[in-house]
Design a protein around this motif. Structure first.
Motif, PDB file in Angstrom:
ATOM      1  N   LEU A  57       0.670  -1.141  -0.047  1.00 13.75           N
ATOM      2  CA  LEU A  57       0.038  -0.083   0.030  1.00 13.75           C
ATOM      3  C   LEU A  57       0.892   1.410   0.109  1.00 13.75           C
ATOM      4  O   LEU A  57       0.591   2.238  -0.692  1.00 13.75           O
ATOM      5  CB  LEU A  57      -0.918  -0.088   1.227  1.00 13.75           C
ATOM      6  CG  LEU A  57      -1.991  -1.125   1.338  1.00 13.75           C
ATOM      7  CD1 LEU A  57      -2.839  -0.906   2.794  1.00 13.75           C
ATOM      8  CD2 LEU A  57      -3.277  -0.509   0.147  1.00 13.75           C
ATOM      9  N   TYR A  58       2.007   1.187   1.008  1.00 10.90           N
ATOM     10  CA  TYR A  58       2.876   2.338   0.781  1.00 10.90           C
ATOM     11  C   TYR A  58       3.610   2.812  -0.383  1.00 10.90           C
ATOM     12  O   TYR A  58       3.332   3.857  -1.038  1.00 10.90           O
ATOM     13  CB  TYR A  58       3.923   2.176   1.972  1.00 10.90           C
ATOM     14  CG  TYR A  58       4.802   3.273   2.192  1.00 10.90           C
ATOM     15  CD1 TYR A  58       4.706   4.260   3.228  1.00 10.90           C
ATOM     16  CD2 TYR A  58       6.061   3.242   1.459  1.00 10.90           C
ATOM     17  CE1 TYR A  58       5.739   5.279   3.339  1.00 10.90           C
ATOM     18  CE2 TYR A  58       7.251   4.334   1.598  1.00 10.90           C
ATOM     19  CZ  TYR A  58       6.658   5.398   2.537  1.00 10.90           C
ATOM     20  OH  TYR A  58       7.767   6.257   2.547  1.00 10.90           O
ATOM     21  N   SER A 116      -0.764  -7.349  -4.285  1.00 12.58           N
ATOM     22  CA  SER A 116      -1.027  -6.371  -5.316  1.00 12.58           C
ATOM     23  C   SER A 116      -1.933  -5.262  -4.649  1.00 12.58           C
ATOM     24  O   SER A 116      -3.121  -5.393  -4.128  1.00 12.58           O
ATOM     25  CB  SER A 116      -1.441  -6.736  -6.606  1.00 12.58           C
ATOM     26  OG  SER A 116      -0.374  -7.251  -7.420  1.00 12.58           O
ATOM     27  N   SER A 117      -1.195  -3.885  -4.794  1.00 16.21           N
ATOM     28  CA  SER A 117      -1.797  -2.895  -4.332  1.00 16.21           C
ATOM     29  C   SER A 117      -2.219  -1.705  -5.203  1.00 16.21           C
ATOM     30  O   SER A 117      -1.419  -1.669  -6.324  1.00 16.21           O
ATOM     31  CB  SER A 117      -1.410  -2.372  -3.201  1.00 16.21           C
ATOM     32  OG  SER A 117      -0.043  -1.812  -3.533  1.00 16.21           O
ATOM     33  N   PHE A 129      -6.219   0.390  -2.210  1.00 20.49           N
ATOM     34  CA  PHE A 129      -6.794  -0.932  -1.742  1.00 20.49           C
ATOM     35  C   PHE A 129      -5.681  -2.063  -2.381  1.00 20.49           C
ATOM     36  O   PHE A 129      -4.581  -1.777  -3.116  1.00 20.49           O
ATOM     37  CB  PHE A 129      -8.060  -1.260  -2.590  1.00 20.49           C
ATOM     38  CG  PHE A 129      -8.079  -0.959  -4.208  1.00 20.49           C
ATOM     39  CD1 PHE A 129      -7.807  -1.913  -5.005  1.00 20.49           C
ATOM     40  CD2 PHE A 129      -8.237   0.596  -4.444  1.00 20.49           C
ATOM     41  CE1 PHE A 129      -7.934  -1.692  -6.297  1.00 20.49           C
ATOM     42  CE2 PHE A 129      -8.261   0.609  -5.810  1.00 20.49           C
ATOM     43  CZ  PHE A 129      -8.234  -0.184  -6.750  1.00 20.49           C
ATOM     44  N   LYS A 130      -5.752  -3.314  -1.882  1.00 19.53           N
ATOM     45  CA  LYS A 130      -4.991  -4.435  -1.973  1.00 19.53           C
ATOM     46  C   LYS A 130      -5.731  -5.785  -2.118  1.00 19.53           C
ATOM     47  O   LYS A 130      -6.826  -5.842  -1.842  1.00 19.53           O
ATOM     48  CB  LYS A 130      -3.876  -4.392  -1.000  1.00 19.53           C
ATOM     49  CG  LYS A 130      -4.370  -4.845   0.446  1.00 19.53           C
ATOM     50  CD  LYS A 130      -3.419  -4.847   1.393  1.00 19.53           C
ATOM     51  CE  LYS A 130      -3.628  -5.318   2.947  1.00 19.53           C
ATOM     52  NZ  LYS A 130      -4.782  -4.651   3.484  1.00 19.53           N
ATOM     53  N   ASP A 131      -4.999  -6.567  -2.800  1.00 12.53           N
ATOM     54  CA  ASP A 131      -5.506  -7.924  -2.705  1.00 12.53           C
ATOM     55  C   ASP A 131      -4.202  -8.940  -2.661  1.00 12.53           C
ATOM     56  O   ASP A 131      -2.968  -8.789  -2.827  1.00 12.53           O
ATOM     57  CB  ASP A 131      -6.251  -8.429  -4.222  1.00 12.53           C
ATOM     58  CG  ASP A 131      -7.150  -9.389  -4.222  1.00 12.53           C
ATOM     59  OD1 ASP A 131      -7.884  -9.610  -3.326  1.00 12.53           O
ATOM     60  OD2 ASP A 131      -6.724 -10.272  -5.198  1.00 12.53           O
ATOM     61  N   MET A 185      -2.182  -6.700 -10.977  1.00 14.68           N
ATOM     62  CA  MET A 185      -3.257  -5.772 -10.621  1.00 14.68           C
ATOM     63  C   MET A 185      -4.391  -6.470 -10.596  1.00 14.68           C
ATOM     64  O   MET A 185      -5.093  -7.155 -11.523  1.00 14.68           O
ATOM     65  CB  MET A 185      -3.397  -5.022 -12.251  1.00 14.68           C
ATOM     66  CG  MET A 185      -4.529  -3.993 -12.318  1.00 14.68           C
ATOM     67  SD  MET A 185      -4.348  -2.493 -11.257  1.00 14.68           S
ATOM     68  CE  MET A 185      -3.166  -1.491 -12.196  1.00 14.68           C
ATOM     69  N   PRO A 186      -5.141  -6.194  -9.377  1.00  9.55           N
ATOM     70  CA  PRO A 186      -6.402  -7.025  -9.146  1.00  9.55           C
ATOM     71  C   PRO A 186      -7.369  -6.208  -9.700  1.00  9.55           C
ATOM     72  O   PRO A 186      -8.059  -5.404  -9.244  1.00  9.55           O
ATOM     73  CB  PRO A 186      -6.557  -6.673  -7.546  1.00  9.55           C
ATOM     74  CG  PRO A 186      -5.611  -5.653  -7.258  1.00  9.55           C
ATOM     75  CD  PRO A 186      -4.318  -5.386  -8.178  1.00  9.55           C
TER      76      PRO A 186
END
Length: 197
Positions: A57-58, A116-117, A129-131, A185-186
């Motif tokens: 995320l960062y 992946s964020s 957001f992330k997955d 890439m989600p």
């Protein structure tokens, strides 16, 4: 007449993909979106106290930083980051062939997580957001690893591999989660978040 719901939603917006990744570009094209690609240099470092999910995320937000004062009213910036985690350790992009070999050898006959964020940024708004996806590799031989490294040169990839390449085709037994998350890439979350954004 068939209408792409996302394209309709974003018809007055100017999408900017801030990534040199051909995989991310391909994924956005497959969503049927029109966008430009603009890359600005960022040193991808992060504070050591961050947990592995926080790292992804960062870094996605960090990549959006150089654009923050240049976004117009109709601009939506998309940045992304993908990290490979093995037993709590982040495997970044390998520095050289030796490190790439070590990374793939570590992943061989093991499972690891890919996070992946994505950061969406407009003039007045940011969404991050992330997955997660768990990937299971079969036991890879030295010959298989050497062939992959020599032929595909995956030195620009987190964890030293691309799931869509030969090593993913012959070496991955199963995944739990989204294939596109491992690609970088989600796409399901990107669609959902762009529809809300």
């Amino acid at each position: 007449m068939e209408v792409n719901p996302l394209k309709e939603k974003l018809k007055n917006k100017n999408l900017i993909l801030a990534s040199g990744s051909p995989r991310r570009k391909q994924i956005l094209e497959e969503l049927g979106l029109s966008f430009s690609v603009e890359i600005r240099k960022v040193i991808e470092t992060y504070p050591s106290h961050l947990s592995t999910p926080e790292v992804a995320l960062y870094l996605a937000e960090l990549k959006a930083e150089p654009f923050k004062n240049d976004l117009g009213e109709d601009d939506i910036l998309i940045t992304g980051d993908t990290i490979v985690c093995f037993e709590g350790e982040v495997l970044g992009k390998p520095r050289d062939r030796k490190e790439a070999y070590e990374m793939i050898s570590t992943l061989s006959n093991n499972k690891h997580d890919v996070i992946s964020s994505v950061c969406l940024k407009s003039k007045n708004k940011t969404a991050v957001f992330k997955d997660y996806t768990t990937v299971y590799f079969k036991e890879l031989t030295k010959l298989e690893i050497d062939y992959y490294l020599d032929y595909y040169q995956p030195f620009d990839k987190a964890g030293a591999y691309g799931i869509q390449e030969w090593i993913g085709q012959i070496g991955i037994n199963k995944i739990e989660g989204s294939y596109y998350t491992v690609m970088g890439m989600p796409i399901h979350l990107l669609y959902e978040n762009l529809m809300k954004f």
